[in-house]
Structure formats: C-alpha cells, structure tokens
Design a protein around this motif. Structure first.
Motif, PDB file in Angstrom:
ATOM      1  N   LYS A   1      17.496 -12.140  -0.154  1.00 28.51           N
ATOM      2  CA  LYS A   1      17.837 -13.585  -0.061  1.00 28.51           C
ATOM      3  C   LYS A   1      16.727 -14.635  -0.479  1.00 28.51           C
ATOM      4  N   ALA A   2      15.530 -14.151  -0.471  1.00 32.54           N
ATOM      5  CA  ALA A   2      14.609 -15.174  -0.851  1.00 32.54           C
ATOM      6  C   ALA A   2      14.394 -15.554  -2.318  1.00 32.54           C
ATOM      7  N   PRO A   3      14.344 -16.701  -2.599  1.00 34.57           N
ATOM      8  CA  PRO A   3      14.383 -16.927  -4.081  1.00 34.57           C
ATOM      9  C   PRO A   3      13.128 -16.474  -4.786  1.00 34.57           C
ATOM     10  N   VAL A   4      13.346 -16.206  -6.466  1.00 34.76           N
ATOM     11  CA  VAL A   4      11.977 -15.529  -6.966  1.00 34.76           C
ATOM     12  C   VAL A   4      11.039 -16.732  -6.866  1.00 34.76           C
ATOM     13  N   GLY A   5       9.883 -16.343  -6.969  1.00 33.77           N
ATOM     14  CA  GLY A   5       8.674 -17.257  -6.935  1.00 33.77           C
ATOM     15  C   GLY A   5       8.297 -17.757  -5.644  1.00 33.77           C
ATOM     16  N   SER A   6       9.117 -17.265  -4.447  1.00 35.09           N
ATOM     17  CA  SER A   6       8.668 -17.566  -2.981  1.00 35.09           C
ATOM     18  C   SER A   6       7.459 -16.953  -2.648  1.00 35.09           C
ATOM     19  N   MET A   7       6.732 -17.494  -1.880  1.00 31.75           N
ATOM     20  CA  MET A   7       5.486 -16.757  -1.374  1.00 31.75           C
ATOM     21  C   MET A   7       5.775 -16.104   0.004  1.00 31.75           C
TER      22      MET A   7
ATOM     23  N   TYR B   1       0.943  -1.035   0.072  1.00 32.36           N
ATOM     24  CA  TYR B   1       0.000  -0.076   0.028  1.00 32.36           C
ATOM     25  C   TYR B   1       0.952   1.049  -0.044  1.00 32.36           C
ATOM     26  N   GLY B   2       0.739   2.135  -0.996  1.00 35.85           N
ATOM     27  CA  GLY B   2       1.516   3.346  -1.202  1.00 35.85           C
ATOM     28  C   GLY B   2       2.884   2.926  -1.780  1.00 35.85           C
ATOM     29  N   GLY B   3       2.918   1.861  -2.709  1.00 36.63           N
ATOM     30  CA  GLY B   3       4.018   1.331  -3.402  1.00 36.63           C
ATOM     31  C   GLY B   3       4.869   0.382  -2.695  1.00 36.63           C
ATOM     32  N   GLN B   4       5.647  -0.012  -3.899  1.00 37.42           N
ATOM     33  CA  GLN B   4       6.732  -1.247  -3.196  1.00 37.42           C
ATOM     34  C   GLN B   4       7.559  -0.966  -2.091  1.00 37.42           C
ATOM     35  N   PRO B   5       8.116  -1.798  -1.095  1.00 36.87           N
ATOM     36  CA  PRO B   5       8.606  -1.468  -0.110  1.00 36.87           C
ATOM     37  C   PRO B   5      10.081  -0.801  -0.663  1.00 36.87           C
ATOM     38  N   ARG B   6      10.754  -0.108   0.339  1.00 35.78           N
ATOM     39  CA  ARG B   6      11.914   0.466  -0.007  1.00 35.78           C
ATOM     40  C   ARG B   6      13.254  -0.693  -0.099  1.00 35.78           C
ATOM     41  N   THR B   7      13.154  -1.564   0.828  1.00 34.33           N
ATOM     42  CA  THR B   7      14.110  -2.603   0.932  1.00 34.33           C
ATOM     43  C   THR B   7      13.754  -3.892   0.096  1.00 34.33           C
ATOM     44  N   LYS B   8      14.669  -4.322  -0.697  1.00 38.68           N
ATOM     45  CA  LYS B   8      14.339  -5.493  -1.531  1.00 38.68           C
ATOM     46  C   LYS B   8      14.572  -6.954  -0.916  1.00 38.68           C
ATOM     47  N   LEU B   9      13.919  -7.995  -1.098  1.00 36.59           N
ATOM     48  CA  LEU B   9      14.043  -9.296  -0.435  1.00 36.59           C
ATOM     49  C   LEU B   9      15.206  -9.844  -1.266  1.00 36.59           C
TER      50      LEU B   9
END
Length: 94
Positions: free
Chosen positions: A51-57, A41-49
């Motif tokens: 370590k989590a693999p692409v496609g993770s829930m 809400y209000g845009g994507q978070p400033r920090t990126k994930l």
C-alpha cells in the motif's frame, strides 16, 4: 605596443568550487549493512509493503547495546526496502 595595466586573475573561488564539485561528483557512499535489530537483517522481510508508494520512507527504531538506533528505509520499485540512514543515540544512565 599597448600593455593592459590589469593583471590576469583567474576566478579563484569559482575555480576552487568547480574542482571540488567535480571531485565530489565522483564519490559514492557505501551501502549501509544491516545490524541485529534492523528490519533487513537476515534478508528482506517476507511480506511486501503493497500500500505504501514507491519512494516512501519507513522509519525503524530499536535498542542495540547502550544506544537507541534510528534507521530510515526507502521502498524500492520491487517493494524491497533499502537502508539509507542510521543514527545512534546514547541511552542516558542516571
């Protein structure tokens, strides 16, 4: 002239499932819009994930009004979050 005693019957259920399958294949579901309390809400978070693999829930739970809200996000290749599911659960009032 020889006439077959069998009547021509199209495969009723098979044809019906094929038509329904084609109709559903053309359907698209609209994207869920973030609501107050959502991670995006209000845009994507400033920090990126990173370590989590692409496609993770990524699950997220919060309270909105008189309901618990459980959302599920999927990490995209660009490390953004895509909201894919939202469930509402009523808060029991005693």
């Amino acid at each position: 002239m020889v006439v077959s005693k069998r009547a021509f019957r199209p495969c009723g259920p098979l044809v019906l499932f094929a038509v329904l399958g084609l109709a559903l294949a053309g359907c698209t579901t609209p994207d869920l819009e973030p609501i107050p309390g959502s991670i995006t809400y209000g845009g994507q978070p400033r920090t990126k994930l990173t370590k989590a693999p692409v496609g993770s829930m990524v699950p997220h739970t919060f309270v909105s009004g008189n309901s618990f809200v459980k959302e599920t996000y999927i990490i995209q290749p660009d490390r953004s979050l895509k909201l894919v599911r939202r469930d509402y659960f009523d808060i029991p009032i005693d």
